[in-house]
Scaffold this active site. Structure first.
Site, PDB file in Angstrom:
ATOM      1  N   GLY A  12       0.771  -1.215  -0.084  1.00  0.00           N
ATOM      2  CA  GLY A  12      -0.079   0.069  -0.266  1.00  0.00           C
ATOM      3  C   GLY A  12       0.971   1.086  -0.084  1.00  0.00           C
ATOM      4  O   GLY A  12       2.020   1.287   0.253  1.00  0.00           O
ATOM      5  N   CYS A  13       0.229   2.385  -0.394  1.00  0.00           N
ATOM      6  CA  CYS A  13       0.991   3.687  -0.470  1.00  0.00           C
ATOM      7  C   CYS A  13       1.326   4.105   0.730  1.00  0.00           C
ATOM      8  O   CYS A  13       2.901   4.474   0.925  1.00  0.00           O
ATOM      9  CB  CYS A  13       0.171   4.627  -0.962  1.00  0.00           C
ATOM     10  SG  CYS A  13      -1.392   4.959  -0.302  1.00  0.00           S
TER      11      CYS A  13
END
Lengths: 345, 345, 345, 345
Positions: free
Chosen positions: B148-149
């Site tokens: 995920g970011c």
């Protein structure tokens, strides 16, 4: 063997963008960069994006010229002549991103820029670098006057309409809007964030220096004198220009015909995209790229042609077109190193 | 011969960014793209940046898989399993940009995503794709759970501090701020321009789905269970993440030592830049690039370490890291096609 | 009869905001304004919003003092003392929006501001103007040190948690984010539009001058010394502050109880709104207003309290609170002239 | 005794702005608000700025009408007629912020809005509410068609030029730019933050519904049929309109004379500010206010008049002008409750 390139005035925004494009160009080696103010400083100290990417320091102009085959200059008006002369005499190519080699008429230059051409002989060799219009001359040129950002968007937007005599030349109105990088890196009241953000207005109404450049080119297209009303506006964004161009249609020509003419005119030009009818050009989709997007519209009930022309002011309107011209001058495909796709967000 | 790549779920923002990066990758041919909603539509009708650049239409998922050696999927939670199974069985590589192959613990997945892993056997083959941490496993993997970011920014920011036991693991506070592309292409009240512009607030306080992913990795670094407080905020900009990370220093270690440790830890990683002491990382200078910039600070009077870690959420935080993982999986230099320099404005 | 008010240093942003609020205050007559740099200029030439609204020109400081019952000063550190002395001796009230009358400890002032208090006797009369905490002292004060913007958001956010001993005072972390007007009207690299827009980063990490002011007040709340980690960030918007405040909960207190305590603590305060549980404070909804919105959250799995406190940095964080203090000093209802509703977009 | 006011369609942006202005109006009591979608909800749940400020819930339209002397309606085209009829028959005043009572010609309405006037008798009583032009009729009216946002900026910008016959009516070109609140509260692709931010383009080129309204008024000014080219553009900001207006000058009139004419024409109008020559109007300085700022320019070398006219689209372009009309209808000074000063940042 790679082209050896140098950038004079690399601390400004156009200079920074040149460094970015040249570093990523497959056939170029960026040799040296200069800046009056920052000599001795690392480029990445000014622009941290380049940390661990580019280890160049700003050096003196002379060193840039000495090391390079092609020299890009991005300087305030009046500073380019002696540098261009030095390059010219040394058989090097000089691409000026400023205004000093754009105007054919020395009186017009003096009137708008408040100073005279000194080295008149040199200006005989200058070629106006609108890549899509003057490609043949650019190929053989040693000195390029790279077009202004507003003029690029407007000239590409109007060229087929004028050469095909679709419009009444006395009715051209140019309402242009530019992002703030067009105002440069220098701190000004008009680019102070709390002032600029959530603001919008025109500036230099009826008095912008790009007017004579635009009129010179449109007159060249028309083979007669053209006068225009040009109003730039400052957009609270970083990049991009939209020029909304108005002109009365001369005769009963259909939008479909105009669109076909434009499509044909730019069929072999990799960076001008004539959008399908029904679409509207938006600077969003040319940002960070060298494309010029053009959409065509007719206001039927007044019989006016409306052309929307968009570019990134720092790429096609400055550094990108300069690299495109370099490509032409060195016999490369003109799109080499310039096919970055605009991010869509 | 080029790697044949396909993108499932290419209509979303991460998908669009994948298309942009893959089209510009020298060793890849983008074969096919799919979208549940837009099958039959040209990609450029959704993202006009790609007009005259990419002529692909959205097709069915099956066609994407059939034509590709490596399949990227960017889908809502719960949709990737059967696609990954199809790829796995066909001996193809599958890189999932969603959350379905990130979490080791099926119960944790179920708790946070409200649904169960169906194909438990498949998950034995998943590798968490933090390129800088799991490179060896990624090289041999067939299924990648792309990070995920927020986790990417935090994990890269904390990894040397944790593995070197500099910090008290019970005191980690993660205050992260992300641009709006992180919220995706779907229209929501929170991304309606007049609502979002000139606004700022945290969201999902103490309840964001990235929390278990972060804790899984930090625990892996620490070889013991780590719990964190993680608060995401929505920035009124398009791209970029800044994670401001706080932790109490365990012992009397100097900032210079910590900086040396970080510099050494990332010395051979092309995309992690540990900034010189005295500099502060800003998302501005990693935007549109695959870099992660990290700056290190100590608040001396409370003896806390403050780490600032910045990425572009759509590049290093999504599509860029996915391509980096693809490079690793196919034996390419991990930076191939990913060395775009962040524009500085 | 109306209160005669004057503003010294009215050319800056806080000064401009004071002029706007005072002109719209029903019980005030704005008599005179001064500016070192702009003496003789019309106020509306600097701020065109005031064209045909306010015909004042900037005059000398002495004239402002002579004509006014209450003098607001918004000046760089070190300039207020002699003006405050002149007002004090003339029996006038002086509200200082700078930092010169906020700190009790002259050594702390000297350490952070690089200069000494000169007129020590005068500082015995200063009152820190956090309206909700010191109202009784403010009513009788002649010299007010108006709180800083970050400190206002943080002190109001933490006051009930500290006085009720809910939190471990050693664990307070303050992650604050401010709009660019907080940086003032002076042109700087960090507020140049193309630099600031689409950027985000912390600044002065571990070294912001508001730290001692915050610690002074939190220590006053706690009746013991409190040390904090405070990290300000610059948001690419014009106005507003969000402080995200973290602290470990000391005992087993429920979120409902904390919320009830906060609601009660601020029940009679017109400008502090404790949001219902489940809501998250956003600077959007306090912009242009004097409100402070507070939302309360617990991260259960680490047992941390998270407080989100939002103000408009130019109103409750500067000019609005100054007017609120003026209202208290002149026996008016403290909300007089300050009930503007935040526009929601 | 206060005027009892109600708002139908209060959940939209114009409705929200009406609530904000009416709550702060000294001679008004806001009795009730309605919304088709949100009946039963608190207004502050939709717009948290109003928490602890306004305790109204959305009720049914009938209740709004029953409780109010004046009813404001902000509804999609086609919904206002029966409500206006109910108010008219009950002797109440009705101010419609939509388009249903603006156009004199039922065929023009049908052509542009795709539906017919049903209650033709009712439309005989409608008055177009451009406060500065129709004040006498507005005073006696029972039904007001409140002007559109673009038309307000353009009509105020052109009125003195047309009535004084300065310009060639066949040459009027209107290049307008509006903030995103003009597009309303409904979620659309064009107002999704990542799409809109850092973007700019025209929309509905040659086809915007405000065209017939503008032409109706300009024809009324000219006492002959006027046709215009009108191009709206979407600015990536929240509020404000700039209309850049072009027309050929008919005769040899000086800019000074035109400026004197404008100044005189608006001398008694509290909300129209004709800027001094040399200044350029900017939406920044009318935002959040009811002012219309006009600056005048001549492009000498083409003999064109350029008028720049700025308003806040939600105030003078919607809710503010509606309140101004209410003031006129109830015999109040037209500026009552509307003298908020635009914040300068």
């Amino acid at each position: 063997m790679k082209i050896k390139a140098g950038v004079i005035g690399a601390s400004g925004y156009a200079g920074c963008e040149l460094v970015r494009l040249l570093l990523q160009h497959p056939d170029v080696e960026l040799m040296a960069i200069s800046s009056h103010q920052y000599t001795g400083t690392y480029f990445y100290d000014l622009y941290p994006s380049f940390y661990q990417v580019c280890d160049l320091k700003f050096v003196e102009n002379e060193e840039v010229i000495a090391q390079s085959d092609v020299i890009f200059a991005s300087l305030p008006a009046g500073y380019s002549e002696p540098l261009a002369r030095a390059c010219f005499d040394a058989g090097k190519k000089f691409i000026d991103l400023g205004a000093d080699f754009r105007l054919d008429d020395k009186d017009v230059y003096q009137q708008w820029y408040g100073q005279a051409y000194e080295d008149l002989e040199l200006h005989k060799h200058q070629v106006y670098g609108l890549s899509e219009w003057h490609a043949d001359q650019i190929k053989d040129a040693q000195i390029i006057g790279n077009p202004g950002c507003f003029p690029t968007s407007i000239e590409l937007g109007l060229y087929p309409a004028i050469t095909n005599q679709y419009i009444d030349l006395k009715t051209i109105i140019l309402d242009s809007k530019s992002g703030t990088t067009g105002a440069g890196k220098s701190l000004t009241e008009n680019t102070h964030f709390p002032r600029t953000n959530e603001a919008f207005a025109p500036y230099k109404v009826g008095a912008h220096r790009h007017t004579p450049e635009i009129e010179q080119l449109l007159s060249e297209f028309a083979q007669e004198e053209v006068k225009v009303t040009f109003t730039p506006h400052l957009l609270p964004i970083n990049r991009g220009i939209v020029s909304t161009i108005y002109a009365n249609l001369k005769a009963d020509v259909s939008l479909e015909d105009i669109h076909a003419t434009y499509t044909k005119a730019y069929a072999n030009q990799p960076f001008v995209r004539v959008l399908p009818l029904g679409k509207i050009a938006d600077l969003k989709f040319v940002k960070m790229s060298n494309y010029c997007d053009i959409s065509l519209h007719i206001d039927a009930h007044t019989n006016r042609l409306i052309i929307v022309s968009c570019i990134d002011n720092m790429v096609k309107g400055a550094a990108g077109q300069a690299v495109q011209n370099m490509n032409l001058m060195f016999g490369l495909d003109q799109s080499t190193g310039l096919l970055q796709i605009a991010p869509s967000f």
